[in-house]
Motif scaffolding. Structure first.
Motif, PDB file in Angstrom:
ATOM      1  N   LEU A  84       3.072 -23.737  48.660  1.00 31.80           N
ATOM      2  CA  LEU A  84       3.383 -24.414  49.919  1.00 31.80           C
ATOM      3  C   LEU A  84       4.390 -23.622  50.750  1.00 31.80           C
TER       4      LEU A  84
ATOM      5  N   VAL B 299       9.514 -25.349  51.234  1.00 34.00           N
ATOM      6  CA  VAL B 299       9.290 -26.542  50.403  1.00 34.00           C
ATOM      7  C   VAL B 299      10.041 -26.409  49.081  1.00 34.00           C
TER       8      VAL B 299
ATOM      9  N   ARG C 167       7.589 -33.364  52.790  1.00 31.44           N
ATOM     10  CA  ARG C 167       7.630 -32.287  51.800  1.00 31.44           C
ATOM     11  C   ARG C 167       7.733 -32.844  50.388  1.00 31.44           C
TER      12      ARG C 167
ATOM     13  N   ARG D 298       4.432 -34.192  49.239  1.00 27.01           N
ATOM     14  CA  ARG D 298       3.509 -33.130  48.837  1.00 27.01           C
ATOM     15  C   ARG D 298       3.849 -32.632  47.421  1.00 27.01           C
TER      16      ARG D 298
END
Length: 394
Positions: A307, A311, A342, A345
């Protein structure tokens, strides 16, 4: 003639000092007053030999050699000064003598030069004795060091401490100049006259520092004052492992622990200098002992790396912030919604919840494993593995 000759000793010494500073490079580096004092003593002693006055080795050592050493004149240089001073003194006496005095000089020539050689021989013998004593001391210190590293309790007469703090330094190149760390430590040890025991092993240098401090009551205690002072005396950026063993027989185990600390720090790619303890790096050391588990842990957060750096840095900061989102977003200069996105994710890719204490522990350990396994280079050191800077004991 003796009184008349001795009255000229100052003038003879002054002219000899002038000659020495012109003709001997090392004499030009000496403080003029120190050089003049030694030359004057030599002139007086040699002149006395004209009248069959012979100084003992002990008198020469006390009256000439020791003051010269205190003034920074080595025995080797003092011997050269003595030889040159004898020649200059004889020439000066011959130039200034009247007919009666010249006759006395001829008769006393053998005694004069014999006296000069006697002084030089005494300096030589004193140097050999000093070297022999230093060698004996060096042998005793090495035997003591090796005995301690074997876990033995040597004769108390050879020690000056109830125990020794153990400092282990890796033998990586020194940042200052071309000298290695081992060479630098030896130089500092010799220059300062520090009462350490130093031994160079295959991949590290071990310092045993006399330390009478009480054994720390907790694992959180920092290095003692003696250990910190020894480390600071090295004056170059170094990473070192530190242990204060409770007893002399614990020194071998302490060396192994300090070596593991250095190896752990090296694996993490740390660059901050300081004294580190294994207690500061327990998670990292545990993962290094089990590479398979470290790789398995690293795979849990490996998808997060894809990512991007932002992140990963956000996750690291979140784990170090006690999970306080609003304040963290302000510090990272991002909108709270960006932070929440973030973290969401991260949860999706790892299957680990950022709200679960257990999962947070796994995430934190997995990031350490990621750095150890080299899956992601250049990763900042884990926040909990801090550098030990201040002494809390001693």
């Amino acid at each position: 003639m003796v009184e008349h000759t001795l009255s000229n000793a100052q003038a003879i010494a002054a002219s000899t000092v002038e000659w020495l500073r012109k003709n001997l490079d090392k004499c030009r580096q000496l403080e003029p007053g120190a050089l003049h004092a030694s030359v004057h003593r030599i002139v007086a002693m040699i002149v006395q030999s004209l009248f069959e006055t012979k100084y003992t080795e002990c008198e020469i050592e006390n009256a000439l050699v020791r003051p010269a050493l205190n003034d920074g004149i080595s025995r080797t240089l003092l011997r050269a000064i003595c030889k040159a001073t004898a020649s200059q003194t004889w020439a000066a006496l011959s130039d200034r003598a009247n007919e009666a005095e010249k006759e006395l000089l001829v008769k006393g020539a053998a005694a004069f030069f014999s006296g000069s050689h006697h002084i030089q021989d005494a300096i030589n013998r004193g140097e050999r004795k000093a070297q022999s004593g230093a060698e004996d001391s060096s042998v005793r210190r090495r035997e003591l060091t090796l005995a301690l590293l074997r876990g033995e309790r040597p004769d108390a007469g050879g020690m000056n401490s109830a125990t020794y703090a153990v400092i282990v330094v890796g033998k990586h190149p020194c940042v200052a100049g071309d000298a290695s760390v081992a060479d630098h430590i030896r130089h500092v040890h010799e220059k300062t006259g520090a009462d350490w025991l130093v031994v160079e092993q295959q991949d590290v240098v071990v310092l045993l520092v006399p330390d009478g401090s009480p054994h720390p009551a907790t694992a959180h205690a920092g290095p003692t004052a003696a250990a910190q002072a020894a480390f600071d005396a090295l004056r170059i950026p170094l990473v070192a492992g530190y242990v204060l063993p409770e007893m002399l027989t614990d020194i071998p185990a302490a060396v192994r622990e300090a070596r593991e600390t250095v190896a752990t720090v090296a694996a993490l790619g740390r660059v901050r200098p300081g004294l580190y303890r294994l207690d500061d790096l327990l998670i990292e050391a545990m993962l290094l002992r089990s590479r398979d588990l470290a790789h398995r842990l690293a795979t849990k957060v490996a998808p997060v790396v894809d990512l991007g750096e932002q992140v990963v840095e956000t996750l690291e900061a979140f784990l170090e912030s006690d999970c306080e989102r609003r304040e963290l977003a302000r510090r990272l200069y991002i909108h709270p919604n960006t932070l929440n996105y973030r973290l969401r994710r991260v949860q999706e890719l790892t299957g680990l919840s950022v709200s679960s204490p257990r999962d947070l522990g796994i995430l934190k350990t997995a990031l350490v494993a990621l750095r150890i396994t080299g899956t992601r280079t250049g990763m900042a050191p884990a926040g909990h593995a801090v550098e030990v800077r201040q002494s809390n004991v001693g």
